[in-house]
Design a protein around this motif. Structure first.
Motif, mmCIF file in Angstrom:
data_model
loop_
_atom_site.group_PDB
_atom_site.id
_atom_site.type_symbol
_atom_site.label_atom_id
_atom_site.label_comp_id
_atom_site.label_asym_id
_atom_site.label_seq_id
_atom_site.Cartn_x
_atom_site.Cartn_y
_atom_site.Cartn_z
ATOM 1 N N GLY A 63 0.783 -1.229 0.000
ATOM 2 C CA GLY A 63 0.000 0.000 0.000
ATOM 3 C C GLY A 63 0.811 1.273 0.000
ATOM 4 O O GLY A 63 0.251 2.358 -0.169
ATOM 5 N N CYS A 64 2.129 1.182 0.186
ATOM 6 C CA CYS A 64 2.987 2.369 0.198
ATOM 7 C C CYS A 64 3.823 2.412 -1.083
ATOM 8 O O CYS A 64 4.288 1.381 -1.564
ATOM 9 C CB CYS A 64 3.914 2.361 1.413
ATOM 10 S SG CYS A 64 3.045 2.364 2.992
ATOM 11 N N VAL A 65 4.024 3.619 -1.615
ATOM 12 C CA VAL A 65 4.810 3.765 -2.834
ATOM 13 C C VAL A 65 6.289 3.847 -2.478
ATOM 14 O O VAL A 65 6.713 4.709 -1.704
ATOM 15 C CB VAL A 65 4.380 5.035 -3.609
ATOM 16 C CG1 VAL A 65 5.267 5.218 -4.837
ATOM 17 C CG2 VAL A 65 2.925 4.942 -4.015
ATOM 18 N N ILE A 66 7.070 2.934 -3.047
ATOM 19 C CA ILE A 66 8.514 2.892 -2.819
ATOM 20 C C ILE A 66 9.204 3.576 -3.992
ATOM 21 O O ILE A 66 9.065 3.147 -5.140
ATOM 22 C CB ILE A 66 9.010 1.424 -2.700
ATOM 23 C CG1 ILE A 66 8.236 0.689 -1.603
ATOM 24 C CG2 ILE A 66 10.503 1.393 -2.451
ATOM 25 C CD1 ILE A 66 8.347 1.319 -0.242
ATOM 26 N N ARG A 67 9.939 4.645 -3.728
ATOM 27 C CA ARG A 67 10.614 5.388 -4.794
ATOM 28 C C ARG A 67 12.000 4.830 -5.086
ATOM 29 O O ARG A 67 12.485 4.950 -6.207
ATOM 30 C CB ARG A 67 10.726 6.866 -4.408
ATOM 31 C CG ARG A 67 9.393 7.556 -4.212
ATOM 32 C CD ARG A 67 8.637 7.660 -5.527
ATOM 33 N NE ARG A 67 7.347 8.326 -5.342
ATOM 34 C CZ ARG A 67 6.449 8.459 -6.307
ATOM 35 N NH1 ARG A 67 6.703 7.974 -7.510
ATOM 36 N NH2 ARG A 67 5.291 9.067 -6.067
ATOM 37 N N THR A 68 12.649 4.272 -4.078
ATOM 38 C CA THR A 68 13.997 3.720 -4.281
ATOM 39 C C THR A 68 13.994 2.238 -3.940
ATOM 40 O O THR A 68 13.938 1.398 -4.824
ATOM 41 C CB THR A 68 15.027 4.474 -3.431
ATOM 42 O OG1 THR A 68 14.601 4.504 -2.050
ATOM 43 C CG2 THR A 68 15.179 5.905 -3.932
ATOM 44 N N GLU A 69 14.045 1.919 -2.638
ATOM 45 C CA GLU A 69 14.032 0.520 -2.233
ATOM 46 C C GLU A 69 13.506 0.393 -0.809
ATOM 47 O O GLU A 69 13.456 1.358 -0.048
ATOM 48 C CB GLU A 69 15.427 -0.098 -2.329
ATOM 49 C CG GLU A 69 16.473 0.592 -1.462
ATOM 50 C CD GLU A 69 17.849 -0.025 -1.661
ATOM 51 O OE1 GLU A 69 18.393 -0.550 -0.655
ATOM 52 O OE2 GLU A 69 18.372 0.000 -2.788
ATOM 53 N N ALA A 70 13.102 -0.847 -0.471
ATOM 54 C CA ALA A 70 12.570 -1.111 0.864
ATOM 55 C C ALA A 70 12.712 -2.596 1.165
ATOM 56 O O ALA A 70 12.735 -3.425 0.244
ATOM 57 C CB ALA A 70 11.103 -0.685 0.965
ATOM 58 N N PRO A 71 12.787 -2.972 2.461
ATOM 59 C CA PRO A 71 12.907 -4.393 2.813
ATOM 60 C C PRO A 71 11.641 -5.163 2.441
ATOM 61 O O PRO A 71 10.526 -4.649 2.522
ATOM 62 C CB PRO A 71 13.107 -4.368 4.335
ATOM 63 C CG PRO A 71 13.485 -2.969 4.672
ATOM 64 C CD PRO A 71 12.848 -2.092 3.643
ATOM 65 N N LEU A 72 11.823 -6.415 2.044
ATOM 66 C CA LEU A 72 10.704 -7.317 1.761
ATOM 67 C C LEU A 72 10.546 -8.280 2.918
ATOM 68 O O LEU A 72 11.498 -8.950 3.324
ATOM 69 C CB LEU A 72 10.974 -8.120 0.481
ATOM 70 C CG LEU A 72 10.610 -7.467 -0.851
ATOM 71 C CD1 LEU A 72 11.125 -8.333 -2.001
ATOM 72 C CD2 LEU A 72 9.105 -7.282 -0.965
#
Length: 536
Positions: free
Chosen positions: A68-77
């Motif tokens: 539900g959140c927009v990730i512009r670069t990267e994020a943990p899965l």
């Protein structure tokens, strides 16, 4: 092993194991999963395994929605995370358990090693009567069998009380399963109406006025029965002969070289050799010789000491040491640099290696399995491959036939991929889809077939894959009149340079596609571009 389960409008369509540490999703054919949808960017997203865990990286430039959140670069899965791709697609991410029994992960190559226990029960057969008399159909754990009046079924019944798509039989986890498909008159097992039931030899299945008897299929009609020994699915005599060789050489430590076109399953055979040997409980370490730069190859294979070169801030063991006691798989061995080939020859002969920067050698106990899509004998005779190394590698040669020579395996493998990639009930291949699959030449062999089936699973409707759901990569452009090479008075080097120049243009400058169209490794193409002064 981590995996993605893809959904369209809330319906699970495709279960996809992530078998590498960097996994690309997008519309371009160079991605590991290709989604040919205009809403998907050429490169949509990247899943990358790092020491701290899996990361999602946006590659579209417009952001990727994660939970539900927009990730512009990267994020943990995290386990269970939901990734939104374009307007219609979602994928749930599952971490898996890389250290579970039967699967280990080694440092070199970062490739999970799975146990290859034979899948499922012995084959079964169905026997029934139709207007032409007695009929027998042989089933294997890789089969999905549709029963009904429609010609798209595997078993077509001339029975007016049978629905067009009446029932389906498939192998589910550990048992043969019969499932009614919402038929008009129902499906019965031993006179009991069922929606789903586990089948065993001796049972009677009744659909309409037709009775099908379930029998043990082991040891019967060997030509029609496939094998999934060592995790390879085939009914082809030539490939089964290779598997018999694998079993026979299991007790030896002889060096094996697997020959075959790209995508024929050379690494699967290498793993089979490992599983059949006394080393099966020890590490299996794969090294892709075409994917590692010339400067780093020696360190990758033999390791290095601290301070051996710029950037060597700590000592590191190489693939030989990681594979000690087990098997070292050298994929694309023909792409090794010349100086490394000499050191590889010494390692095979003396069973010792020397780390870069080390003063003393280290003894190793490693079985070598190599693979190549080149004719190494011709390469050696032409002076492009060390002849002494060729004879060290050419102890036990195994040659894999291309898929176009295994016509009987094409639909067998397609059905197998449908079963293992579908998160629920696998869809049925329509007759038109089967015809389209059989008419294709499969230049990419089994790997191309798997990718094609994965795309078809994503785009099929109502439990059936139609011909329109089967798509193949389109050529970058159509050859024009100036693509013909005039060889008059030209040297071989000039002809080679012109061939590469034309291939580059036809592939839009894409070097990976150019290398594939020329039948050479990408690293070989890079070297040729420099050698022939074609680098812009």
């Amino acid at each position: 092993m981590a995996e993605l389960v893809f959904f369209r409008s809330g319906t699970p369509l495709l279960r996809l194991p992530i078998d590498r540490d960097r996994f690309l999703v997008g519309r371009d054919i160079e991605n590991h999963l290709v989604i040919p949808d205009d809403d998907i960017a050429d490169k949509e997203a990247v899943l990358e395994l790092r020491p701290e865990g899996w990361q999602l990286i946006d590659a579209s430039g417009r952001g990727t929605r994660l939970d539900g959140c927009v990730i512009r670069t990267e994020a943990p899965l995290t386990d269970g995370a939901v990734i939104h791709l374009g307007k219609r697609w979602t994928a749930s991410f599952h971490v898996g358990h890389p250290t579970a029994p039967g699967e280990t992960r080694q440092q070199a190559g970062h490739t999970a090693v799975r146990s290859t226990e034979p899948l499922g029960p012995r084959p079964i057969r169905l026997r029934w009567k139709n207007l032409d008399g007695d009929v027998t159909s042989y089933l294997n754990p890789t089969d999905t069998i549709g029963i009904g009046q429609d010609e798209d079924n595997s078993i077509v019944l001339q029975d007016e009380y049978v629905s067009a798509f009446h029932a389906r039989i498939f192998f589910n986890k550990s048992a043969w399963t019969l499932s009614d498909l919402g038929s008009t008159n129902g499906t019965f097992v031993d006179d009991v109406q069922v929606t789903q039931a586990v089948l065993e030899p001796g049972m009677r299945v009744r659909v309409g006025e037709t009775e099908l008897r379930v029998e043990d299929g082991a040891g019967t009609n060997d030509e029609l029965c496939s094998t999934d020994q060592y995790g390879l699915v085939t009914g082809d005599h030539a490939l089964r002969a290779v598997l018999e060789q694998v079993t026979r050489i299991g007790a030896t430590d002889a060096t094996v070289t697997v020959f075959g076109e790209s995508g024929t399953g050379k690494e699967l055979i290498a793993r089979a050799v490992h599983q059949a040997s006394r080393r099966a409980e020890m590490p299996f370490i794969p090294v892709n010789c075409a994917a590692i730069s010339k400067e780093l190859m020696e360190s990758e294979l033999f390791g290095h000491e601290r301070g051996a070169f710029t950037g060597a801030n700590s000592a590191r063991s190489g693939a030989f040491e990681e594979a000690n006691g087990g098997t070292l798989f050298l994929d694309d061995v023909g792409e090794l640099p010349l100086d490394v080939k000499a050191k590889l020859l010494r390692a095979i002969e003396l069973k010792e290696i020397r780390r870069v920067g080390a003063s003393k050698p280290t003894t190793v106990d490693v079985r070598i399995v190599a693979a190549t899509n080149r004719d190494l004998h011709f390469e050696a005779q032409s002076g492009r491959f060390r002849e002494d190394l060729f004879y060290r590698l050419y102890v036990i040669p195994l040659t894999l036939p291309p898929l176009r020579q295994r016509k009987g395996d094409i639909l067998l493998l397609a059905e197998h991929f449908l079963r293992v990639r579908s998160p629920g009930r696998p869809p049925i291949l329509s007759k038109d889809a089967k015809d389209k699959i059989l008419e294709h030449s499969w230049p990419g062999n089994v790997r191309e077939l798997l990718n094609t089936i994965e795309r078809a699973i994503l785009f099929h409707r109502e439990g059936r894959i139609q011909a329109r759901d089967i798509s193949f990569p389109s050529p970058m452009s159509t050859p024009s009149h100036d693509c013909t090479i005039d060889t008059t008075g030209k040297t071989l080097a000039e002809i080679e340079k012109e061939s590469i120049r034309i291939a580059l243009r036809l592939c839009g400058g894409n070097r990976r596609l150019t290398a594939k169209s020329l039948g050479i490794a990408r690293s070989t193409l890079q070297n040729k571009l420099k050698e022939l002064d074609l680098v812009s």
